[in-house]
Enzyme design. Structure first.
Site, mmCIF file in Angstrom:
data_model
loop_
_atom_site.group_PDB
_atom_site.id
_atom_site.type_symbol
_atom_site.label_atom_id
_atom_site.label_comp_id
_atom_site.label_asym_id
_atom_site.label_seq_id
_atom_site.Cartn_x
_atom_site.Cartn_y
_atom_site.Cartn_z
ATOM 1 N N LYS A 107 0.836 -1.196 0.000
ATOM 2 C CA LYS A 107 0.000 0.000 0.000
ATOM 3 C C LYS A 107 0.871 1.246 0.000
ATOM 4 C CE LYS A 107 -3.829 -0.800 2.386
ATOM 5 N NZ LYS A 107 -4.485 -1.081 3.686
ATOM 6 N N MET A 139 -5.795 -6.752 8.688
ATOM 7 C CA MET A 139 -5.570 -5.764 9.735
ATOM 8 C C MET A 139 -6.413 -4.540 9.442
ATOM 9 S SD MET A 139 -1.597 -6.414 10.323
ATOM 10 C CE MET A 139 -1.427 -6.765 8.610
ATOM 11 N N SER A 181 13.700 -43.450 -13.350
ATOM 12 C CA SER A 181 12.558 -42.605 -13.038
ATOM 13 C C SER A 181 12.458 -42.554 -11.529
ATOM 14 C CB SER A 181 11.288 -43.186 -13.650
ATOM 15 O OG SER A 181 10.193 -42.390 -13.286
ATOM 16 N N ARG A 226 5.495 -49.916 -15.902
ATOM 17 C CA ARG A 226 6.117 -50.480 -14.709
ATOM 18 C C ARG A 226 5.610 -51.890 -14.472
ATOM 19 N NH1 ARG A 226 5.035 -47.599 -9.050
ATOM 20 N NH2 ARG A 226 3.006 -48.601 -9.295
ATOM 21 N N THR A 257 9.528 -40.647 -6.174
ATOM 22 C CA THR A 257 9.809 -39.863 -4.964
ATOM 23 C C THR A 257 8.780 -40.069 -3.852
ATOM 24 O OG1 THR A 257 8.839 -38.030 -6.179
ATOM 25 C CG2 THR A 257 11.241 -38.078 -5.984
ATOM 26 N N GLU A 278 13.788 -45.466 -6.088
ATOM 27 C CA GLU A 278 12.920 -45.090 -4.974
ATOM 28 C C GLU A 278 13.420 -45.601 -3.636
ATOM 29 O OE1 GLU A 278 9.026 -46.711 -5.860
ATOM 30 O OE2 GLU A 278 9.920 -48.307 -7.044
ATOM 31 N N HIS A 300 -15.629 -9.449 1.094
ATOM 32 C CA HIS A 300 -14.614 -10.338 1.671
ATOM 33 C C HIS A 300 -14.698 -11.738 1.070
ATOM 34 C CE1 HIS A 300 -13.075 -13.135 4.765
ATOM 35 N NE2 HIS A 300 -12.110 -12.242 4.831
ATOM 36 N N ASP A 329 7.842 -43.157 -2.662
ATOM 37 C CA ASP A 329 8.513 -44.146 -1.825
ATOM 38 C C ASP A 329 9.853 -43.619 -1.311
ATOM 39 O OD1 ASP A 329 7.191 -46.612 -1.235
ATOM 40 O OD2 ASP A 329 7.060 -46.949 -3.393
ATOM 41 N N TYR A 339 12.833 -35.118 -17.814
ATOM 42 C CA TYR A 339 11.383 -34.901 -17.817
ATOM 43 C C TYR A 339 10.795 -35.082 -16.425
ATOM 44 C CZ TYR A 339 10.760 -39.974 -17.547
ATOM 45 O OH TYR A 339 10.788 -41.279 -17.129
ATOM 46 N N GLY A 374 -8.254 -7.596 4.433
ATOM 47 C CA GLY A 374 -9.049 -7.599 5.653
ATOM 48 C C GLY A 374 -8.342 -8.109 6.886
ATOM 49 N N ARG A 411 -3.118 -1.777 -6.471
ATOM 50 C CA ARG A 411 -2.280 -2.966 -6.353
ATOM 51 C C ARG A 411 -2.597 -3.880 -7.521
ATOM 52 N NH1 ARG A 411 -5.579 -5.225 -1.147
ATOM 53 N NH2 ARG A 411 -7.578 -5.311 -2.170
ATOM 54 N N CYS A 420 8.527 -39.574 -11.368
ATOM 55 C CA CYS A 420 7.126 -39.955 -11.567
ATOM 56 C C CYS A 420 6.329 -39.961 -10.274
ATOM 57 C CB CYS A 420 7.028 -41.301 -12.272
ATOM 58 S SG CYS A 420 7.730 -42.644 -11.315
ATOM 59 N N ARG A 468 -3.537 3.166 8.358
ATOM 60 C CA ARG A 468 -3.770 1.968 7.540
ATOM 61 C C ARG A 468 -2.574 1.037 7.599
ATOM 62 N NH1 ARG A 468 -4.910 4.424 1.686
ATOM 63 N NH2 ARG A 468 -6.085 2.475 1.470
HETATM 64 P P1 ADP Z 1 -7.886 -2.565 3.533
HETATM 65 O O1 ADP Z 1 -6.488 -3.018 3.401
HETATM 66 O O2 ADP Z 1 -8.728 -3.405 4.426
HETATM 67 O O3 ADP Z 1 -8.504 -2.271 2.195
HETATM 68 P P2 ADP Z 1 -7.477 0.257 3.736
HETATM 69 O O4 ADP Z 1 -6.368 0.806 4.529
HETATM 70 O O5 ADP Z 1 -7.283 0.239 2.282
HETATM 71 O O6 ADP Z 1 -7.813 -1.169 4.301
HETATM 72 O O7 ADP Z 1 -8.722 1.119 4.123
HETATM 73 C C1 ADP Z 1 -10.038 0.688 4.328
HETATM 74 C C2 ADP Z 1 -10.989 1.641 3.630
HETATM 75 O O8 ADP Z 1 -10.817 2.977 4.103
HETATM 76 C C3 ADP Z 1 -10.763 1.672 2.148
HETATM 77 O O9 ADP Z 1 -11.997 1.720 1.499
HETATM 78 C C4 ADP Z 1 -10.007 2.943 1.941
HETATM 79 O O10 ADP Z 1 -10.218 3.482 0.671
HETATM 80 C C5 ADP Z 1 -10.564 3.847 3.028
HETATM 81 N N1 ADP Z 1 -9.576 4.845 3.417
HETATM 82 C C6 ADP Z 1 -8.346 4.626 3.907
HETATM 83 N N2 ADP Z 1 -7.694 5.778 4.115
HETATM 84 C C7 ADP Z 1 -8.527 6.770 3.748
HETATM 85 C C8 ADP Z 1 -8.413 8.204 3.710
HETATM 86 N N3 ADP Z 1 -7.305 8.825 4.087
HETATM 87 N N4 ADP Z 1 -9.475 8.895 3.267
HETATM 88 C C9 ADP Z 1 -10.593 8.249 2.879
HETATM 89 N N5 ADP Z 1 -10.770 6.923 2.889
HETATM 90 C C10 ADP Z 1 -9.743 6.174 3.314
HETATM 91 MG MG MG Z 2 -7.710 -1.237 0.803
HETATM 92 MG MG MG Z 3 6.915 -46.928 -5.456
#
Ligand code: ADP
Ligand code: MG
Ligand code: MG
Length: 873
Positions: A24, A105, A763, A617, A766, A744, A455, A768, A850, A103, A338, A830, A94
């Site tokens: 991030k 952290m 051959s 075999r 792996t 083997e 999620h 055995d 192979y 999700g 990302r 094999c 963040r």
């Molecule tokens: P996750 O990794 O769970 O996506 P994020 O850190 O990306 O967590 O943030 C969770 C949500 O909060 C996301 O929708 C993100 O766009 C929003 N968010 C994070 N920072 C800001 C910010 N500075 N202003 C507005 N929205 C934010």
């Molecule tokens: Mg995010």
């Molecule tokens: Mg065998």
């Protein structure tokens, strides 16, 4: 002394610095640098996280000063100050590791609000409702994530206020309602934790940073890392970023998008947004979001700007991006980008399209698709005909393709429990990170709420698992363990079938069929073949398996297990007769009956394989595996064979072995009963001769299993050659054949130079070899291997991924010694490992000719082989 740089202002880093800044943070810096509208902020490095744990949950010296400096810089740039009465700075905190952990952290938004700054926010924005909503969200998130107050407590208070005011949606609550909620929330925190919600923004920030670093080692995060093979020592970064608000009214909003469709790979905009909402609302599935195409009508200017950004990002990153944006009062901000996760089908299409668009070259395309991912494509789809007659009860979003059937369960723990004995489908209103383990063991996932980026959808796609999400046609009663759909009640244990490619939910079981592999798949696999150097064969015992192998372009059969031919009903009787024969003459008689059957099997397989090498075999398992164990069955067979029950029973008892896997099996059978070897050799060569006469090309390779000494090899090879050459001579045809062995047994590896004087190919068996090197019984290791992995004694199941340090060394010695003694010896593998990408890379590295794996894994093996070759350049 100046301390090390622990904090980077956005723009100081770059996309190459993921390891240090997390994904991030690195990308926020990169986007800042390429001129995209990113709210400013700074990143505290992953190194701090690692030091935090190394130093016993303490921070390195100089960190606080660096945070203060960057905070100051942020304040100056924004003209805002933490806790200021006029213009208070509000930030988000963040987390973000180098590898994305969706999700895992939680983020804290709106930090900096307190009982004073709330008034400034109201004054500044003139929007009371928005201000109180932001404050209550902040306390809620802070209370949950940082102070660890049970989430439900806040949820209950929110529900209570909603019912009191007779409203359904959060957005219907008034400013006063929300203000009341704020004081309720504060009371909850005080009551639950005995301390007050902190008012000082600097204190809020410090506590939040602590919480992010602390969350690196929470149970959810650890489970996720274990499941995804992510190392535990890479740490997370912390990003502190100026807030932008998507909840400032109807000209504000927030959304997530992909630059291409992550389910199909199509080059069209894809994503969802919500008007007047903040960050998490889209993914949390609280309200059902609108598709991004809708934005074209609702906010055309923003839509066009977004599409331009999509293009810019794809050109810059040369890959599909998954991004977050927020619109604050008609102005667009980018909050994250990302590499977009995608289904296997999409991965292929995107790779092929991007080569055609000139964005990437073939080599990059081949390196970009994960071998294991192909598995999804090679997996089952619902049989269309049966589907037409099936009972469709609901339709949700096609969140992750493929088909799945199983018995319904309603919570993750049940899924884990039940999945030990049966296939399960996990059904939830919506999933959360706590459900990860249950999702991992389920065949498929069905949720009632949440969008394509919820999620459940994101995690399922990552796992390559069928998922139907946001299925609003169903109502889930998790406590009572049933769901309703189309007026039907579906209880725990009932069968359902999901089609993740269409979002359909069916009652009962629908047959599944094998997938088609054409189009992009073929184009892509052509490129794969351009790069790979190691051969890929298949383990196939039947003409049908051989056909599949050939369809996936296997370059031969690396292992044809003849005993698998013996179990079929038309031959097991003859096999049993042979086994219980009391003398050679009787045994030969029984074998004579098997000869034509076995010969015919070989004819079929040779025909299918069209002149590609086929390694056959000789009989390998201990003989009693073919015999019945129950008295009932023994009686029946005794009658069939014209034997006394007692007599047959005695024979079976006498065949019993204490350690059959180390007993009378493999080449030892041929040593004791040369007539078995004779029959099998005859069957192979008579088949080959017959086909050669008909104009077919054949390449038989006779493989002697379980050799541990060159003398076994010498004696048995001599017998084989004698029979083969006599038959060939008599029939006046010509074709090449080879006699070799399966390596083997550790002793075979150590004496491979001697064995190679006789064997024309090796051959590596792996399975055995792993069993014998570790001394782990393959059939019993399930009892203790999980503990070994959990306690870190082993990183991975050595029966799935070749143990390079131990077993791999035996293989390496075997290859080296074999080649020294016979320069042109052909060497392959094999065992199960022949289909495992990591093991394939190892086989490539040590110079095997192979690998051979199950037919469905052939494409995976080919891709892994190509990548092994490309990574070497
Ligand atoms: P996750 O990794 O769970 O996506 P994020 O850190 O990306 O967590 O943030 C969770 C949500 O909060 C996301 O929708 C993100 O766009 C929003 N968010 C994070 N920072 C800001 C910010 N500075 N202003 C507005 N929205 C934010
Ligand atoms: Mg995010
Ligand atoms: Mg065998």
């Amino acid at each position: 002394m100046a301390s090390k740089k622990y904090v980077y202002f956005f723009g100081e880093g770059s996309k190459e610095m993921k390891k240090l800044l997390g994904g991030k943070g690195a990308n926020l810096s990169e986007m800042t640098n390429i001129g995209l509208p990113v709210p400013p902020g700074f990143t505290i490095t992953t190194e701090v996280c690692n030091l935090f744990y190394e130093l016993g949950e303490k921070y390195p010296e100089g960190l606080n000063e660096q945070i203060d400096e960057n905070l100051k810089k942020l304040e100056v740039e924004m003209g805002m100050t933490f806790g200021d009465k006029e213009n208070p700075l509000l930030v988000s905190v963040r987390s973000g590791a180098a590898i994305s952990m969706p999700g895992m952290m939680d983020t804290v938004l709106n930090l900096g609000l307190n009982d004073t700054t709330i008034d400034s926010l109201i004054k500044k924005t003139g929007n009371k409702r928005f201000s109180w909503d932001s404050y209550r969200r902040f306390i809620q998130m802070f209370g949950d994530v940082v102070m660890e107050v049970e989430r439900d407590k806040f949820e209950e208070a929110l529900q209570a206020i909603k019912s009191k005011n007779k409203v359904k949606l959060d957005t219907e609550l008034s400013a006063d309602n929300l203000k009341e909620l704020v004081s309720e929330y504060k009371k909850i925190i005080k009551k639950e934790k005995g301390i007050s919600f902190p008012q000082d923004p600097k204190e809020q920030l410090k506590m939040s940073i602590d919480a992010v670093f602390g969350s690196w080692n929470n149970k959810r995060a650890i489970t996720y890392r274990n499941l995804h093979d992510i190392p535990h020592n890479i740490g997370t970064a912390v990003n502190v970023q100026v807030m932008v608000f998507g909840n400032m009214g109807n000209n504000s909003g927030t959304g997530v998008a992909f630059t291409r469709d992550p389910a199909t790979g199509e080059n069209v905009e894809y994503g969802e947004y919500l008007i007047n909402a903040q960050g998490e609302d889209v993914v949390a599935g609280i309200r059902t979001p609108k598709p991004i195409s809708n934005l074209k009508k609702e906010m055309p200017g923003i839509f066009n700007q977004l599409i331009d950004i999509f293009k810019k990002l794809e050109q810059h990153y040369t890959d599909t991006q998954d991004l977050e944006f927020t619109i604050q009062e008609g102005k667009l901000y980018m909050l994250q980008t990302r590499t977009g996760k995608r289904t296997a089908g999409a991965a292929l299409k995107i790779a092929v399209d991007m080569v055609n668009e000139g964005l990437i070259d073939k080599k990059t395309a081949v390196l970009r698709v994960e071998p294991e991912q192909l598995d999804q494509l090679l997996h089952k789809q619902l049989d269309e005909k049966s589907k037409a007659n099936a009972e469709l009860v609901a339709k949700g979003l096609p969140a992750s393709p493929g088909a799945a059937l199983g018995r319904v369960v309603f919570d993750a723990d049940d899924a884990v429990k039940e999945s030990k004995n049966r296939e399960v489908i996990l059904v939830r209103t919506e999933t959360s990170p706590e459900d990860i383990e249950g999702m991992a063991v389920a065949q498929g996932i069905l949720t009632a709420r949440g969008g394509m980026t919820s999620h459940a959808a994101v995690v399922a796609r990552g796992m390559g698992k069928c998922c139907v999400a946001g299925c609003e046609d169903i109502k889930v009663f998790e406590e009572e363990q049933y769901f309703t759909a189309s007026g039907k009640k579906v209880k725990k244990g009932d069968w359902v079938t999901l089609d993740g490619s269409t979002g359909e939910v069916f009652l009962g079981r629908i047959p599944v069929v094998d997938p088609e592999v054409t189009g992009d798949f073929e184009i892509f696999m052509d490129w794969v073949n351009e790069f790979k150097t190691i051969g890929v064969r298949a383990n196939a015992d039947t003409p049908k398996d051989s056909e599949i192998a050939l369809k996936f372009r296997a370059e031969g059969i690396g292992l044809c297990r003849t005993e698998h031919m013996f179990f079929e009903s038309d031959r097991i009787k003859a096999v049993r007769k042979m086994i219980v024969a009391s003398n050679e003459k009787e045994r030969r008689k029984a074998l004579m009956a098997l000869l034509p059957i076995q010969k015919n099997d070989f004819i079929e397989i040779f025909k299918v394989m069209k002149g590609l090498p086929v390694t056959i075999r000789l009989l390998d398992p201990p003989l009693h595996e073919f015999l019945p164990t129950e008295d009932e069955d023994i009686k029946e067979i005794a009658k069939e064979l014209g034997l006394e029950f007692r007599e047959l029973k005695a024979t079976i008892v006498s065949l019993h072995e204490m350690n059959p896997m180390l007993g009378h099996r493999g080449c030892r059978l041929s040593v004791t009963y040369p007539e078995i070897l004779e029959m099998q050799t005859k069957a192979i060569f008579e088949a080959a001769i017959e086909l050669t006469k008909q104009g077919y090309e054949v390449k038989p390779e006779v493989m002697i299993p379980l050799v541990g000494s060159v003398k076994e090899m010498r004696i048995l090879k001599k017998q084989i050659i004698k029979i083969a050459d006599e038959l060939i001579k008599k029939s006046n045809v010509r074709f090449d054949y080879k006699v070799g062995t399966m390596i083997e047994i550790p002793r075979a590896c150590i004496t491979a130079d001697e064995i190679a004087t006789e064997a024309e190919f090796f051959s590596f068996g792996t399975n055995d070899l792993t069993q014998l090197t570790f001394g782990f019984s393959r059939d019993d290791s399930g009892k203790f291997l999980p503990d070994y992995i959990e306690k870190g004694i082993l990183d991975k199941d050595p029966f799935a991924t070749l143990d390079e340090k131990g077993v791999g060394q035996f293989v390496k010695i075997g290859v080296e010694k074999g080649r020294k003694a016979r320069k042109d010896i052909k060497i392959g593998i094999c065992g199960e490992h022949g289909g495992d990408p990591d093991s394939i890379k190892f086989c490539h590295k040590i110079g095997m000719d192979y690998v051979s794996c199950s037919p469905f894994r052939v494409p995976i093996a080919r891709l892994a082989a190509a990548q092994a070759a490309l990574e070497e350049i």
